[in-house]
Design a protein around this motif. Sequence first.
Motif, PDB file in Angstrom:
ATOM      1  N   THR A 133       0.827  -1.211   0.000  1.00 19.96           N
ATOM      2  CA  THR A 133       0.000   0.000   0.000  1.00 19.96           C
ATOM      3  C   THR A 133       0.861   1.262   0.000  1.00 19.96           C
ATOM      4  OG1 THR A 133      -1.587  -1.225   1.327  1.00 19.96           O
ATOM      5  CG2 THR A 133      -1.908   1.143   1.225  1.00 19.96           C
ATOM      6  N   ASP A 134       2.036   1.170   0.587  1.00 18.74           N
ATOM      7  CA  ASP A 134       2.865   2.370   0.722  1.00 18.74           C
ATOM      8  C   ASP A 134       3.961   2.511  -0.331  1.00 18.74           C
ATOM      9  OD1 ASP A 134       1.514   3.504   2.781  1.00 18.74           O
ATOM     10  OD2 ASP A 134       2.766   2.663   4.368  1.00 18.74           O
ATOM     11  N   HIS A 136       4.046   2.961  -3.635  1.00 16.99           N
ATOM     12  CA  HIS A 136       3.951   4.089  -4.563  1.00 16.99           C
ATOM     13  C   HIS A 136       3.739   5.411  -3.812  1.00 16.99           C
ATOM     14  CE1 HIS A 136      -0.246   3.236  -3.785  1.00 16.99           C
ATOM     15  NE2 HIS A 136      -0.531   4.431  -4.250  1.00 16.99           N
ATOM     16  N   ARG A 137       3.627   5.318  -2.490  1.00 16.57           N
ATOM     17  CA  ARG A 137       3.472   6.547  -1.696  1.00 16.57           C
ATOM     18  C   ARG A 137       4.754   6.895  -0.952  1.00 16.57           C
ATOM     19  NH1 ARG A 137      -2.000   6.451   1.539  1.00 16.57           N
ATOM     20  NH2 ARG A 137      -1.138   4.612   2.578  1.00 16.57           N
ATOM     21  N   PRO A 140       7.206   9.802  -4.055  1.00 15.46           N
ATOM     22  CA  PRO A 140       6.760   9.929  -5.446  1.00 15.46           C
ATOM     23  C   PRO A 140       7.486  11.069  -6.169  1.00 15.46           C
ATOM     24  CG  PRO A 140       5.043  10.667  -3.921  1.00 15.46           C
ATOM     25  CD  PRO A 140       6.109  10.025  -3.092  1.00 15.46           C
ATOM     26  N   GLN A 175       4.046   2.395   9.237  1.00 18.00           N
ATOM     27  CA  GLN A 175       4.180   3.497   8.278  1.00 18.00           C
ATOM     28  C   GLN A 175       5.207   4.505   8.803  1.00 18.00           C
ATOM     29  OE1 GLN A 175      -0.032   4.655   7.780  1.00 18.00           O
ATOM     30  NE2 GLN A 175       0.186   3.897   5.690  1.00 18.00           N
ATOM     31  N   PHE A 179       9.875   5.455   4.612  1.00 18.07           N
ATOM     32  CA  PHE A 179      10.728   6.601   4.303  1.00 18.07           C
ATOM     33  C   PHE A 179      12.166   6.358   4.773  1.00 18.07           C
ATOM     34  CE2 PHE A 179       6.438   8.552   4.942  1.00 18.07           C
ATOM     35  CZ  PHE A 179       6.194   8.783   3.602  1.00 18.07           C
ATOM     36  N   SER A 251       5.002  14.459  16.078  1.00 18.62           N
ATOM     37  CA  SER A 251       5.072  13.003  15.888  1.00 18.62           C
ATOM     38  C   SER A 251       5.828  12.635  14.606  1.00 18.62           C
ATOM     39  CB  SER A 251       3.686  12.366  15.917  1.00 18.62           C
ATOM     40  OG  SER A 251       2.891  12.847  14.876  1.00 18.62           O
ATOM     41  N   ARG A 252       5.608  13.412  13.561  1.00 18.34           N
ATOM     42  CA  ARG A 252       6.326  13.112  12.309  1.00 18.34           C
ATOM     43  C   ARG A 252       7.831  13.348  12.441  1.00 18.34           C
ATOM     44  NH1 ARG A 252       4.774  16.289   7.650  1.00 18.34           N
ATOM     45  NH2 ARG A 252       5.986  14.839   6.413  1.00 18.34           N
TER      46      ARG A 252
ATOM     47  N   SER B  17      -5.642   2.411   5.724  1.00 18.89           N
ATOM     48  CA  SER B  17      -4.546   2.996   4.983  1.00 18.89           C
ATOM     49  C   SER B  17      -4.781   2.830   3.478  1.00 18.89           C
ATOM     50  CB  SER B  17      -3.274   2.257   5.398  1.00 18.89           C
ATOM     51  OG  SER B  17      -2.186   2.727   4.701  1.00 18.89           O
ATOM     52  N   GLY B  18      -4.625   3.922   2.727  1.00 20.84           N
ATOM     53  CA  GLY B  18      -4.708   3.829   1.271  1.00 20.84           C
ATOM     54  C   GLY B  18      -6.101   3.946   0.679  1.00 20.84           C
ATOM     55  N   SER B  36      -0.087  10.627  -6.921  1.00 20.18           N
ATOM     56  CA  SER B  36       0.884  10.055  -5.983  1.00 20.18           C
ATOM     57  C   SER B  36       1.256  11.107  -4.954  1.00 20.18           C
ATOM     58  CB  SER B  36       2.134   9.599  -6.726  1.00 20.18           C
ATOM     59  OG  SER B  36       2.546  10.586  -7.630  1.00 20.18           O
ATOM     60  N   HIS B  37       1.001  10.784  -3.718  1.00 27.13           N
ATOM     61  CA  HIS B  37       1.401  11.665  -2.626  1.00 27.13           C
ATOM     62  C   HIS B  37       1.906  10.737  -1.546  1.00 27.13           C
ATOM     63  CE1 HIS B  37      -1.853  10.519   0.062  1.00 27.13           C
ATOM     64  NE2 HIS B  37      -2.524  10.312  -1.044  1.00 27.13           N
ATOM     65  N   ILE B  38       2.565  11.289  -0.543  1.00 29.69           N
ATOM     66  CA  ILE B  38       3.152  10.400   0.465  1.00 29.69           C
ATOM     67  C   ILE B  38       2.108   9.958   1.487  1.00 29.69           C
ATOM     68  CG2 ILE B  38       5.414  11.452   0.166  1.00 29.69           C
ATOM     69  CD1 ILE B  38       4.990  12.774   2.904  1.00 29.69           C
ATOM     70  N   SER B  39       2.353   8.802   2.105  1.00 31.50           N
ATOM     71  CA  SER B  39       1.439   8.302   3.132  1.00 31.50           C
ATOM     72  C   SER B  39       1.399   9.279   4.310  1.00 31.50           C
ATOM     73  CB  SER B  39       1.853   6.913   3.617  1.00 31.50           C
ATOM     74  OG  SER B  39       3.036   6.458   3.017  1.00 31.50           O
ATOM     75  N   ILE B  41       1.443  10.451   7.958  1.00 31.91           N
ATOM     76  CA  ILE B  41       2.015   9.965   9.211  1.00 31.91           C
ATOM     77  C   ILE B  41       1.401  10.801  10.334  1.00 31.91           C
ATOM     78  CG2 ILE B  41       4.152   9.700  10.546  1.00 31.91           C
ATOM     79  CD1 ILE B  41       4.110   7.928   8.061  1.00 31.91           C
ATOM     80  N   GLY B  42       0.897  10.149  11.363  1.00 29.15           N
ATOM     81  CA  GLY B  42       0.310  10.884  12.487  1.00 29.15           C
ATOM     82  C   GLY B  42      -1.002  11.536  12.088  1.00 29.15           C
ATOM     83  N   VAL B  43      -1.115  12.828  12.371  1.00 29.48           N
ATOM     84  CA  VAL B  43      -2.360  13.555  12.147  1.00 29.48           C
ATOM     85  C   VAL B  43      -2.043  14.897  11.495  1.00 29.48           C
ATOM     86  CG1 VAL B  43      -4.322  14.647  13.293  1.00 29.48           C
ATOM     87  CG2 VAL B  43      -3.422  12.512  14.172  1.00 29.48           C
ATOM     88  N   ASP B  44      -2.906  15.296  10.572  1.00 29.18           N
ATOM     89  CA  ASP B  44      -2.738  16.597   9.943  1.00 29.18           C
ATOM     90  C   ASP B  44      -4.138  17.202   9.769  1.00 29.18           C
ATOM     91  OD1 ASP B  44      -1.467  18.739   8.853  1.00 29.18           O
ATOM     92  OD2 ASP B  44      -0.704  17.694   7.091  1.00 29.18           O
TER      93      ASP B  44
END
Lengths: 357, 212
Positions: A133-134, A136-137, A140, A175, A179, A251-252, B17-18, B36-39, B41-44
Amino acid sequence: REKLGNGTGSPAQPQLRINMPSTAKERVPSVDPYGFERSADFDYNTYEELMSEYLAILTRRSIKWSKMLQGRSRVERNLKVKRYVRKGVPNEHRALIWLAASGSQEQMEKNAGYYQSLLQAQHDPKLVEAIRTDLHRTFPDNVQFQKTANPCLQKTLYNVLVAYGHHNKAVGYCQGMNFIAGYLIIITKDEEKSFWLMEALIGRILPDYYTPAMLGLKTDQEVLGELVKVKVPAVWQAMTQHNVMWTLVVSRWFICLFIDILPVETVLRIWDCLFYEGSKILFRVALTLIHHNQDLILQARNLPDICDRFKQITKGAFVEDCHTFMQKIFKEPGSLSKATITKLREACRAKIMAEES
Amino acid sequence: MAKQYDVLFRLLLLGDSGVGKTCLLCRFTDNEFHPSHISTIGVDFKMKTLEIDGIKVRIQIWDTAGQERYQTITKQYYRRAQGIFLVYDITSERSFQHIMKWASDVDEYAPDKVQKILVGNKSDEEQKRQVATAQGNKLAKAYGMDFFETSAFTNHNITESFTRLAELVLQANKKDLDVLRVSINDKLNLAALEEEEGVCDSSSDAQKTCWC
């Protein structure tokens, strides 16, 4: 344009001079040395100015490192090496130093064939799906990770993550690890080395950030809060006043180890220290960002505003200038002993566990 | 400064997820779609102002990481939400099955009054569909929720679903409409409101509270 770049040394021919790029945007490649496409708002002028200075530093450091290493693949741990690491590991030695400093090299040699055996074993379909699932994310915006790239690093990324998930079953896949693995692959250009560096980071250097309970992450967020309370009390007060949980803004930072938060070069410089000195460096970076920008944070008047400002402080000249930034992280937050961190981690962890039970 | 909105709501996007939570949000707030964007992470979060029945509604939409373990962090936000999107992907049976799990977590952690709607995203991918529209409808009915099939890609039902949830939240709080600002907004929202109304003049002094 690309031909000009190769033409260094030889005297420029008249017809080439006509095509000489006149702006920074024309001179600086639109893809960085690691394969990341520069964003539309990338500041080419500032970058070029910074790089003209930084290149000289890099060259100087590179010579010093080569002299110290003299072709050896082992590095001792001593004050000189520590100083060298803080001043930045040249990219050509980065994989070697990360592997040596973290003990990954040793692990890799002791466990020859282990990585391959993980790849060949039967794989847990749930883990595989989570990783897929991740894929292609993950980056990119990096040409090496795009489906059309040849070779495409998505496959390499998949292998490293699947192998790691089966190696460390308590963690599996979380997740954010995509990265981290991605950066390791970009730097080492080698699956197995990336796997062992991953094992060093997640297994030894970092607390339990990525386990299902994410207790180490929750702990370190609170530890940062406690450090800010002491070192930048006005910001701590503002956070409390506006009811902003630390997890919302940081957190990130911890999960991604500053990937996609700070500029690539700055992240790599931080990781140099992370592999050599350990996870304390993450607090130094976070505290420096907050301390240095406290006036900006204190202008925030509500929660969304605070969140915006925490994003803002990870951009701009202060963090782009990685060499100066790395000097600052060892000065600006003041003393930060291992004992303090250990004590705070224990206290915060106990508090979180008590709250959750 | 002119008052820019009358009420402030917090909505939360939940789902595996996804399934496309971030894409729904980007389409709604910025009318953009990035294949396409990144997964996450956490909360936004992102914000947008809508006008419903003449009321300017400012909505803060919280986007969360879908992986199960991140719930240990994201569930702290459930209790702050007035409306929740339960999102699945019509091309993923598994993400649909998980809606029940998400719904039960919402029951456990979110306020009783919270409004929910069910969203089946990626409706443009008809050839890969695994969850029939009727299944979505049936589940929504069972939970007493409204249901939308959406596509962030083609911009199908995006504004409709966000507006619908905002309406539901507004209705749920209608009785208190006169005192809405006080009743549905805790200190935090009030501070935000007053800030835009220009009540706060100086915030460099951290000692000073915004709402007194």
